[in-house]
Write a protein that holds these residues in place. Structure first.
Motif, mmCIF file in Angstrom:
data_model
loop_
_atom_site.group_PDB
_atom_site.id
_atom_site.type_symbol
_atom_site.label_atom_id
_atom_site.label_comp_id
_atom_site.label_asym_id
_atom_site.label_seq_id
_atom_site.Cartn_x
_atom_site.Cartn_y
_atom_site.Cartn_z
ATOM 1 N N UNK A 42 62.937 41.533 40.346
ATOM 2 C CA UNK A 42 61.685 41.759 39.632
ATOM 3 C C UNK A 42 61.053 40.416 39.245
ATOM 4 N N UNK A 43 61.897 39.514 38.746
ATOM 5 C CA UNK A 43 61.389 38.231 38.262
ATOM 6 C C UNK A 43 60.792 37.368 39.374
ATOM 7 N N UNK A 44 61.379 37.393 40.550
ATOM 8 C CA UNK A 44 60.852 36.548 41.630
ATOM 9 C C UNK A 44 59.776 37.254 42.446
ATOM 10 N N UNK A 45 59.515 38.511 42.115
ATOM 11 C CA UNK A 45 58.442 39.233 42.770
ATOM 12 C C UNK A 45 58.823 39.950 44.048
ATOM 13 N N UNK A 46 60.112 40.050 44.330
ATOM 14 C CA UNK A 46 60.547 40.799 45.513
ATOM 15 C C UNK A 46 60.339 42.301 45.337
ATOM 16 N N UNK A 47 60.347 42.752 44.083
ATOM 17 C CA UNK A 47 60.135 44.171 43.772
ATOM 18 C C UNK A 47 59.249 44.277 42.554
ATOM 19 N N UNK A 48 58.414 45.315 42.527
ATOM 20 C CA UNK A 48 57.609 45.600 41.340
ATOM 21 C C UNK A 48 58.470 46.293 40.297
ATOM 22 N N UNK A 49 58.144 46.065 39.049
ATOM 23 C CA UNK A 49 58.855 46.751 37.967
ATOM 24 C C UNK A 49 58.525 48.240 38.010
ATOM 25 N N UNK A 50 59.528 49.101 38.119
ATOM 26 C CA UNK A 50 59.252 50.536 38.003
ATOM 27 C C UNK A 50 58.711 50.839 36.603
ATOM 28 N N UNK A 51 57.930 51.895 36.479
ATOM 29 C CA UNK A 51 57.299 52.210 35.196
ATOM 30 C C UNK A 51 58.288 52.330 34.050
ATOM 31 N N UNK A 52 59.431 52.955 34.277
ATOM 32 C CA UNK A 52 60.416 53.118 33.206
ATOM 33 C C UNK A 52 60.978 51.768 32.763
ATOM 34 N N UNK A 53 61.256 50.896 33.705
ATOM 35 C CA UNK A 53 61.760 49.555 33.387
ATOM 36 C C UNK A 53 60.662 48.749 32.694
ATOM 37 N N UNK A 54 59.454 48.905 33.162
ATOM 38 C CA UNK A 54 58.319 48.216 32.554
ATOM 39 C C UNK A 54 58.147 48.613 31.089
ATOM 40 N N UNK A 55 58.259 49.908 30.818
ATOM 41 C CA UNK A 55 58.139 50.405 29.447
ATOM 42 C C UNK A 55 59.276 49.858 28.581
ATOM 43 N N UNK A 56 60.494 49.877 29.107
ATOM 44 C CA UNK A 56 61.648 49.368 28.357
ATOM 45 C C UNK A 56 61.486 47.876 28.063
ATOM 46 N N UNK A 57 61.019 47.113 29.030
ATOM 47 C CA UNK A 57 60.791 45.679 28.817
ATOM 48 C C UNK A 57 59.720 45.458 27.754
ATOM 49 N N UNK A 58 58.681 46.251 27.797
ATOM 50 C CA UNK A 58 57.618 46.131 26.794
ATOM 51 C C UNK A 58 58.175 46.373 25.389
ATOM 52 N N UNK A 59 59.054 47.351 25.261
ATOM 53 C CA UNK A 59 59.672 47.645 23.960
ATOM 54 C C UNK A 59 60.536 46.473 23.510
ATOM 55 N N UNK A 60 61.391 45.991 24.409
ATOM 56 C CA UNK A 60 62.322 44.913 24.069
ATOM 57 C C UNK A 60 61.579 43.630 23.687
ATOM 58 N N UNK A 61 60.506 43.321 24.412
ATOM 59 C CA UNK A 61 59.746 42.103 24.133
ATOM 60 C C UNK A 61 58.638 42.308 23.101
ATOM 61 N N UNK A 62 58.420 43.553 22.677
ATOM 62 C CA UNK A 62 57.372 43.886 21.713
ATOM 63 C C UNK A 62 56.000 43.416 22.205
#
Length: 73
Positions: A42-62
């Motif tokens: 995800x970080x190097x751009x080989x894959x897009x963040x799936x919506x569920x992972x994206x939501x979880x990251x948003x929560x963790x990073x506020x």
């Protein structure tokens, strides 16, 4: 002209907090299980963040889900 999603800002957010990919994976566990190799892709751009992972990251990073990517015209 449309807005396009650019670079994933996940590594910037993670590094600004001094976390390793393993530490981020641990912080995400209450919401979603993301193996470290997947975080790397995800970080190097080989894959897009799936919506569920994206939501979880948003929560963790506020941040918002949109804050996880750089957008450009």
């Amino acid at each position: 002209m449309s807005l396009t999603r650019g670079r994933c800002l996940l590594p910037d957010l993670r590094k600004s907090r001094g976390w390793t990919q393993k530490e981020l994976a641990e912080r995400l566990k209450p919401y979603v299980n993301v193996p470290v190799p997947s975080l790397s892709k995800y970080e190097i751009g080989d894959r897009d963040l799936p919506d569920l992972v994206r939501k979880a990251c948003a929560i963790v990073f506020d941040v918002t889900m949109d804050d996880l990517y750089e957008y450009k015209w």
